[in-house]
Design a protein around this motif. Structure first.
Motif, PDB file in Angstrom:
ATOM      1  N   LYS A 152       0.810  -1.226   0.000  1.00 12.52           N
ATOM      2  CA  LYS A 152       0.000   0.000   0.000  1.00 12.52           C
ATOM      3  C   LYS A 152       0.843   1.275   0.000  1.00 12.52           C
ATOM      4  O   LYS A 152       0.387   2.319  -0.474  1.00 12.52           O
ATOM      5  N   SER A 163      -6.056   1.934  -1.721  1.00 16.22           N
ATOM      6  CA  SER A 163      -7.206   1.577  -2.551  1.00 16.22           C
ATOM      7  C   SER A 163      -6.790   0.755  -3.771  1.00 16.22           C
ATOM      8  O   SER A 163      -7.453  -0.210  -4.143  1.00 16.22           O
ATOM      9  N   GLN A 187      -5.960  -2.782  -2.739  1.00 14.70           N
ATOM     10  CA  GLN A 187      -7.199  -3.538  -2.525  1.00 14.70           C
ATOM     11  C   GLN A 187      -7.837  -3.954  -3.856  1.00 14.70           C
ATOM     12  O   GLN A 187      -8.353  -5.062  -3.991  1.00 14.70           O
ATOM     13  N   GLN A 188      -7.807  -3.040  -4.837  1.00 15.86           N
ATOM     14  CA  GLN A 188      -8.436  -3.344  -6.126  1.00 15.86           C
ATOM     15  C   GLN A 188      -7.729  -4.481  -6.856  1.00 15.86           C
ATOM     16  O   GLN A 188      -8.364  -5.306  -7.480  1.00 15.86           O
ATOM     17  N   ARG A 230      -9.540   2.157  -8.344  1.00 15.28           N
ATOM     18  CA  ARG A 230     -10.906   2.285  -7.850  1.00 15.28           C
ATOM     19  C   ARG A 230     -11.586   3.526  -8.417  1.00 15.28           C
ATOM     20  O   ARG A 230     -10.935   4.554  -8.636  1.00 15.28           O
ATOM     21  N   SER A 262     -10.653   6.792  -7.018  1.00 16.14           N
ATOM     22  CA  SER A 262      -9.234   7.144  -6.933  1.00 16.14           C
ATOM     23  C   SER A 262      -8.675   7.701  -8.234  1.00 16.14           C
ATOM     24  O   SER A 262      -7.467   7.764  -8.407  1.00 16.14           O
ATOM     25  N   ARG A 293     -14.375   0.942 -12.177  1.00 19.30           N
ATOM     26  CA  ARG A 293     -12.959   0.693 -11.917  1.00 19.30           C
ATOM     27  C   ARG A 293     -12.142   0.798 -13.211  1.00 19.30           C
ATOM     28  O   ARG A 293     -12.478   0.189 -14.213  1.00 19.30           O
TER      29      ARG A 293
END
Ligand code: ZN
Length: 438
Positions: free
Chosen positions: A58, A64, A67-68, A119, A122, A169
């Motif tokens: 991260k 984010s 995570q994606q 995301r 983002s 996305r």
């Protein structure tokens, strides 16, 4: 997409590379668990410690994006399990090849494949004369390049849907074939943005390999998209892949050349299919069609083609993918697609209704009652009549289309006034000899 500076490009490459590294680590963890268990459900793959990997990446990617990437990998595994289930289910013919678990982004020889997913919250896009995209990057990357804020990229090209309600996305990758960065942005549009059918006409499709699509409409139009040359090239590439595979050293399963050929084969097919969907639906929309019926390809395969041809054609058609593409494109025009699996009609005589007396030779269907016609067009006609319960009377000669690597254009055999073409020099004038594939 174009980075605005060399530093920007390096930062972007680092971001994509770290995303691929994360994907590969997550995928490796899951693959180990999958292989260990070897069972049917493979619930163990979900036990992989993705939280630890998210923490590890991260800083570079931003939470984010980390995570994606993990989420996209989860989706790939879920898709794999669904395909596996469909493969083992005899009543489901949508998956005919044993599915492979999700692969890695890149490999040892060639390095990682530069790719990431961002995301919807983002990134921001500004469309205009100089469109631009801004994406979130992790603090470690910002420190490394002494960068502040989001990373800005220039966009070339226009959006398919200039006005959308919601963005999805973003996929962002480096396309090695064309040495360029690309992005794909899914969007949600309102119902008003879509076209509404002009009338309530219907159309039916027959799908095959010699003729990719034969279509009849209730307005009496008939379209034929010829596929011989495309199918032939697909088969040639498939043979070349098999030849190269047979020459691999023991223990090796693929090579750079083989992967390139697979890629080329897929891209060529996808390009032709996408263009076909677009071309056909534009015509159907103009005819006022609101419903399109398509028959299950499996029926025609099971009945009329050999096992070997079946497998190849399945592979060539990627039927499920094609119908999904057709449904998606139809949605833009407000046209409903109904996939019907029912007894196939391709050998039924439209004149006397006989199914066992007809003979098919290449493209021609003949019946002792005196009927003679184009087999696939007749099939789409019969199919359409069955659904509309009224007689369909084709008004004009069918329009035939050929693929020339860019467009579907009217074939010289169409016997109709030619349509204007942007670049007539690219039309193939040969390759129309029937190969007797059926
Ligand atoms: Zn007949």
């Amino acid at each position: 997409m174009r980075p605005l500076s060399d530093t920007g490009e390096q930062l972007l490459r680092d971001l994509l590379d770290a995303s691929a590294a994360l994907w590969n680590e997550v995928n490796y963890e899951r693959l180990m668990r999958y292989n260990d268990e070897g069972g049917y459900e493979n619930e163990d793959v979900w036990d992989a410690d993705t939280g630890r990997l998210e923490g590890k990446y991260k800083g570079v990617l931003g939470a984010s994006t980390a995570q994606q990437v993990i989420r996209k990998n989860s989706e790939a595994w879920r898709g794999f399990f669904e395909n596996k289930k469909a493969y083992h289910d005899d009543s489901d013919t949508s998956v005919t090849e044993y599915p492979e678990p999700p692969g890695f982004w890149g490999n040892k020889d060639e390095g990682r494949k530069l790719h990431t997913v961002i995301r919807n919250t983002s990134y921001t896009v500004e469309w205009g004369e100089r469109s631009r995209l801004e994406i979130l990057v992790g603090s470690e990357l910002k420190d490394r390049y002494d960068h502040t804020g989001r990373l800005r990229l220039e966009i070339t090209g226009d959006p398919n849907w200039p006005e959308y309600e919601k963005q999805g996305r973003l996929d962002l990758w480096y396309d090695e074939t064309d040495s360029t960065f690309r992005a794909s942005q899914p969007v949600t549009v309102s119902d008003e943005t879509r076209d509404t059918p002009l009338a309530d006409e219907k159309a039916a499709l027959d799908i095959g390999a010699n003729n990719l699509v034969a279509c009849t409409t209730t307005t009496g139009e008939q379209y034929l998209y010829e596929g011989r040359e495309l199918f032939q090239r697909f088969r040639d590439t498939t043979r070349e892949i098999a030849r190269l595979q047979s020459k691999l050293e023991e223990g090796r399963y693929s090579s750079k050349r083989i992967r390139r050929l697979y890629q080329k084969r897929t891209r060529r097919r996808d390009h032709a299919q996408e263009a076909l969907c677009r071309d056909l639906l534009e015509r159907l929309y103009a005819e006022g069609v609101d419903t399109l019926y398509i028959g299950g390809l499996t029926d025609v395969l099971d009945t009329h083609w050999s096992v070997e041809t079946n497998a190849k054609t399945h592979n060539f058609w990627a039927f499920k993918q094609f119908t999904e593409r057709l449904v998606c494109t139809a949605e833009e025009y407000g046209i409903t697609v109904e996939v019907q699996s029912e007894a196939w009609t391709s050998q039924e005589c439209p004149q006397c209704g006989s199914t066992d007396r007809t003979t098919r030779h290449q493209d021609t269907l003949t019946c002792p009652c005196g009927f003679e016609g184009h087999a696939d067009l007749t099939a789409s006609e019969t199919f359409l009549e069955r659904h509309t319960e009224e007689a369909v009377r084709p008004m004009a000669r069918p329009v035939r289309f050929e693929w020339d690597d860019h467009d579907w254009s009217e074939s010289p055999r169409s016997h109709r006034p030619k349509e204007q073409r942007t670049d007539p020099s690219t039309v193939h004038r040969d390759g129309n000899v029937a190969s007797g594939e059926s």
